[in-house]
Design a protein around this motif. Structure first.
Motif, PDB file in Angstrom:
ATOM      1  N   LEU A  71       0.840  -1.191   0.000  1.00 28.22           N
ATOM      2  CA  LEU A  71       0.000   0.000   0.000  1.00 28.22           C
ATOM      3  C   LEU A  71       0.874   1.239   0.000  1.00 28.22           C
ATOM      4  O   LEU A  71       2.086   1.168   0.244  1.00 28.22           O
ATOM      5  CB  LEU A  71      -0.947  -0.006   1.199  1.00 28.22           C
ATOM      6  N   ARG A  72       0.241   2.375  -0.250  1.00 22.65           N
ATOM      7  CA  ARG A  72       0.963   3.643  -0.309  1.00 22.65           C
ATOM      8  C   ARG A  72       0.362   4.624   0.689  1.00 22.65           C
ATOM      9  O   ARG A  72      -0.780   4.458   1.144  1.00 22.65           O
ATOM     10  CB  ARG A  72       0.893   4.249  -1.713  1.00 22.65           C
ATOM     11  N   THR A  73       1.142   5.624   1.027  1.00 26.82           N
ATOM     12  CA  THR A  73       0.629   6.688   1.881  1.00 26.82           C
ATOM     13  C   THR A  73      -0.337   7.560   1.077  1.00 26.82           C
ATOM     14  O   THR A  73      -0.356   7.503  -0.156  1.00 26.82           O
ATOM     15  CB  THR A  73       1.786   7.543   2.409  1.00 26.82           C
ATOM     16  N   PRO A  74      -1.162   8.382   1.738  1.00 30.99           N
ATOM     17  CA  PRO A  74      -2.097   9.225   0.990  1.00 30.99           C
ATOM     18  C   PRO A  74      -1.379  10.134   0.006  1.00 30.99           C
ATOM     19  O   PRO A  74      -0.267  10.596   0.278  1.00 30.99           O
ATOM     20  CB  PRO A  74      -2.791  10.037   2.095  1.00 30.99           C
ATOM     21  N   PRO A  75      -1.974  10.398  -1.146  1.00 32.30           N
ATOM     22  CA  PRO A  75      -1.329  11.258  -2.151  1.00 32.30           C
ATOM     23  C   PRO A  75      -1.056  12.643  -1.577  1.00 32.30           C
ATOM     24  O   PRO A  75      -1.820  13.154  -0.752  1.00 32.30           O
ATOM     25  CB  PRO A  75      -2.354  11.324  -3.290  1.00 32.30           C
ATOM     26  N   PRO A  76       0.029  13.297  -1.967  1.00 30.98           N
ATOM     27  CA  PRO A  76       0.337  14.634  -1.458  1.00 30.98           C
ATOM     28  C   PRO A  76      -0.688  15.648  -1.932  1.00 30.98           C
ATOM     29  O   PRO A  76      -1.269  15.524  -2.998  1.00 30.98           O
ATOM     30  CB  PRO A  76       1.716  14.929  -2.044  1.00 30.98           C
ATOM     31  N   HIS A 145      14.517  13.031   6.041  1.00 33.32           N
ATOM     32  CA  HIS A 145      13.206  13.631   5.794  1.00 33.32           C
ATOM     33  C   HIS A 145      12.062  12.657   6.065  1.00 33.32           C
ATOM     34  O   HIS A 145      10.897  13.070   6.076  1.00 33.32           O
ATOM     35  CB  HIS A 145      13.117  14.124   4.353  1.00 33.32           C
ATOM     36  N   GLY A 146      12.362  11.387   6.232  1.00 36.36           N
ATOM     37  CA  GLY A 146      11.323  10.397   6.474  1.00 36.36           C
ATOM     38  C   GLY A 146      11.556   9.151   5.642  1.00 36.36           C
ATOM     39  O   GLY A 146      12.444   9.089   4.779  1.00 36.36           O
ATOM     40  N   LEU A 147      10.759   8.133   5.895  1.00 36.40           N
ATOM     41  CA  LEU A 147      10.889   6.859   5.199  1.00 36.40           C
ATOM     42  C   LEU A 147      10.119   6.890   3.878  1.00 36.40           C
ATOM     43  O   LEU A 147       9.095   7.569   3.754  1.00 36.40           O
ATOM     44  CB  LEU A 147      10.349   5.726   6.068  1.00 36.40           C
ATOM     45  N   VAL A 148      10.614   6.132   2.887  1.00 40.08           N
ATOM     46  CA  VAL A 148       9.908   5.942   1.625  1.00 40.08           C
ATOM     47  C   VAL A 148       9.466   4.496   1.446  1.00 40.08           C
ATOM     48  O   VAL A 148       8.624   4.208   0.595  1.00 40.08           O
ATOM     49  CB  VAL A 148      10.778   6.374   0.430  1.00 40.08           C
ATOM     50  N   PHE A 149      10.039   3.575   2.233  1.00 43.23           N
ATOM     51  CA  PHE A 149       9.669   2.160   2.130  1.00 43.23           C
ATOM     52  C   PHE A 149       9.914   1.492   3.472  1.00 43.23           C
ATOM     53  O   PHE A 149      10.932   1.739   4.136  1.00 43.23           O
ATOM     54  CB  PHE A 149      10.470   1.461   1.030  1.00 43.23           C
ATOM     55  N   ALA A 150       8.977   0.648   3.860  1.00 46.73           N
ATOM     56  CA  ALA A 150       9.137  -0.162   5.059  1.00 46.73           C
ATOM     57  C   ALA A 150       8.419  -1.481   4.845  1.00 46.73           C
ATOM     58  O   ALA A 150       7.285  -1.510   4.360  1.00 46.73           O
ATOM     59  CB  ALA A 150       8.576   0.558   6.291  1.00 46.73           C
ATOM     60  N   ARG A 151       9.084  -2.573   5.191  1.00 47.46           N
ATOM     61  CA  ARG A 151       8.468  -3.911   5.163  1.00 47.46           C
ATOM     62  C   ARG A 151       8.268  -4.363   6.600  1.00 47.46           C
ATOM     63  O   ARG A 151       9.235  -4.519   7.347  1.00 47.46           O
ATOM     64  CB  ARG A 151       9.323  -4.895   4.382  1.00 47.46           C
ATOM     65  N   LEU A 152       7.015  -4.588   6.954  1.00 53.72           N
ATOM     66  CA  LEU A 152       6.653  -4.908   8.327  1.00 53.72           C
ATOM     67  C   LEU A 152       6.139  -6.337   8.410  1.00 53.72           C
ATOM     68  O   LEU A 152       5.385  -6.790   7.547  1.00 53.72           O
ATOM     69  CB  LEU A 152       5.566  -3.950   8.830  1.00 53.72           C
ATOM     70  N   ARG A 153       6.547  -7.042   9.447  1.00 55.45           N
ATOM     71  CA  ARG A 153       6.001  -8.371   9.726  1.00 55.45           C
ATOM     72  C   ARG A 153       4.656  -8.216  10.413  1.00 55.45           C
ATOM     73  O   ARG A 153       4.497  -7.403  11.333  1.00 55.45           O
ATOM     74  CB  ARG A 153       6.950  -9.175  10.614  1.00 55.45           C
ATOM     75  N   VAL A 161       4.861  -0.749   3.027  1.00 54.09           N
ATOM     76  CA  VAL A 161       4.352   0.619   2.980  1.00 54.09           C
ATOM     77  C   VAL A 161       5.294   1.435   2.096  1.00 54.09           C
ATOM     78  O   VAL A 161       6.513   1.441   2.315  1.00 54.09           O
ATOM     79  CB  VAL A 161       4.250   1.241   4.386  1.00 54.09           C
ATOM     80  N   LEU A 162       4.719   2.121   1.090  1.00 51.50           N
ATOM     81  CA  LEU A 162       5.506   2.880   0.120  1.00 51.50           C
ATOM     82  C   LEU A 162       5.049   4.329   0.108  1.00 51.50           C
ATOM     83  O   LEU A 162       3.879   4.632   0.346  1.00 51.50           O
ATOM     84  CB  LEU A 162       5.344   2.280  -1.285  1.00 51.50           C
ATOM     85  N   ALA A 163       5.999   5.215  -0.187  1.00 51.24           N
ATOM     86  CA  ALA A 163       5.645   6.629  -0.325  1.00 51.24           C
ATOM     87  C   ALA A 163       4.818   6.874  -1.576  1.00 51.24           C
ATOM     88  O   ALA A 163       3.935   7.733  -1.589  1.00 51.24           O
ATOM     89  CB  ALA A 163       6.911   7.489  -0.342  1.00 51.24           C
ATOM     90  N   ASP A 164       5.083   6.159  -2.646  1.00 53.09           N
ATOM     91  CA  ASP A 164       4.256   6.211  -3.853  1.00 53.09           C
ATOM     92  C   ASP A 164       4.537   4.964  -4.675  1.00 53.09           C
ATOM     93  O   ASP A 164       5.465   4.206  -4.385  1.00 53.09           O
ATOM     94  CB  ASP A 164       4.493   7.491  -4.679  1.00 53.09           C
ATOM     95  N   MET A 165       3.728   4.754  -5.714  1.00 53.05           N
ATOM     96  CA  MET A 165       3.872   3.604  -6.602  1.00 53.05           C
ATOM     97  C   MET A 165       4.001   4.038  -8.049  1.00 53.05           C
ATOM     98  O   MET A 165       3.596   3.308  -8.962  1.00 53.05           O
ATOM     99  CB  MET A 165       2.673   2.653  -6.449  1.00 53.05           C
TER     100      MET A 165
END
Length: 279
Positions: A71-76, A145-153, A161-165
């Motif tokens: 999934l991605r974060t909400p669009p800017p 400035h913050g994360l752009v990708f995280a893989r969570l168990r 979780v992605l900043a965009d796709m």
């Protein structure tokens, strides 16, 4: 044309089918019509703020059984600001402990052997992780400035979780425009045209790759019938409109100053006698 004109994940779906995977495409996330299995992968390009709380809980329960959710974060430009509550980012990000931040125009560099110095995550909203999400993190990628990708168990599954796709999309408007001016034999760039973007996409799909069905939810609506008639049917309706206007012009009354009414023939005997006397 067709689905490729409004589905940004159409090229990705075709590539996965060519690689022998089972792919299902959906416009919106409808879990009652999507029998998600433990080894499936769900690419959720749809804005997660549109999901209901019970839908978010059902997705997390599926991931816990072995699913893989991207999934991605909400669009800017449409998300939270400093004076807005955290709940505006949607129930799904809240439940997994992700806090979306402000849009940062800086990009992340991603380099592979055949495609050097690519820039990704240029249009997304960066994010941070809460304490519990940080404890479950397997992979983290970002900057100060913050994360752009995280893989969570999450149970037996994974949540990416992605900043965009944007890198997963097919030929976007920029790529199509650029392709028109390319020299013969030179390949276009942008989206999955770039080798680095393909490698990054393949890496993100790796946890359940080849195990189950890949579900692609692109979250955009196809053009309406009226929009298709206007944008694609102009070779038909423009000549018809010109013909109708020409027919109306030919059948319309002549425009100009008022003309006197024509003299009506009369057969009154008294008028003839009076006219003869005056003569």
């Amino acid at each position: 044309q067709g689905e490729a004109s409004f589905n940004p994940l159409y090229v990705l779906g075709q590539a996965l089918r060519a690689d022998g995977l089972q792919v299902q495409t959906r416009q919106q996330l409808q879990l009652r019509d999507m029998p998600l299995a433990a080894g499936d992968t769900l690419v959720l390009l749809q804005d997660t703020r549109d999901l209901a709380p019970h839908t978010a809980q059902a997705l997390l329960a599926w991931v816990e059984q072995g699913g893989h959710l991207l999934l991605r974060t909400p669009p800017p430009g449409t998300g939270r600001h400093k004076d807005t509550p955290r709940s505006t980012q949607g129930p799904l990000l809240d439940r997994i402990g992700v806090d979306s931040l402000f849009h940062d125009s800086s990009c992340q560099r991603f380099t592979v052997a055949d495609d050097s110095d690519q820039r990704v995550f240029c249009k997304g909203r960066r994010f941070s992780l809460g304490f519990r999400a940080t404890a479950n993190a397997e992979r983290l990628w970002g900057s100060e400035h913050g994360l752009v990708f995280a893989r969570l168990r999450h149970g037996q599954g994974r949540i990416d979780v992605l900043a965009d796709m944007e890198f997963m999309r097919g030929n976007g408007a920029a790529a199509i425009t650029e392709r028109r001016v390319l020299d013969p034999g030179q390949r276009p760039r942008g989206g999955l045209n770039d080798l680095a973007h393909r490698d990054l996409t393949r890496y993100l799909l790796d946890p359940n790759y080849g195990r189950g069905t890949v579900w692609l939810v692109y979250g955009t609506r196809p053009p309406t019938l009226f929009a298709r008639l206007v944008l694609q049917g102009w070779p038909v309706w423009v000549p018809l409109l010109m013909a109708i206007l020409g027919w109306l012009w030919a059948r319309s009354q002549r425009l100009g100053s008022a003309q006197p009414s024509p003299v009506v023939a009369r057969r009154s005997l008294l008028e003839h006698v009076r006219a003869s006397g005056e003569l």
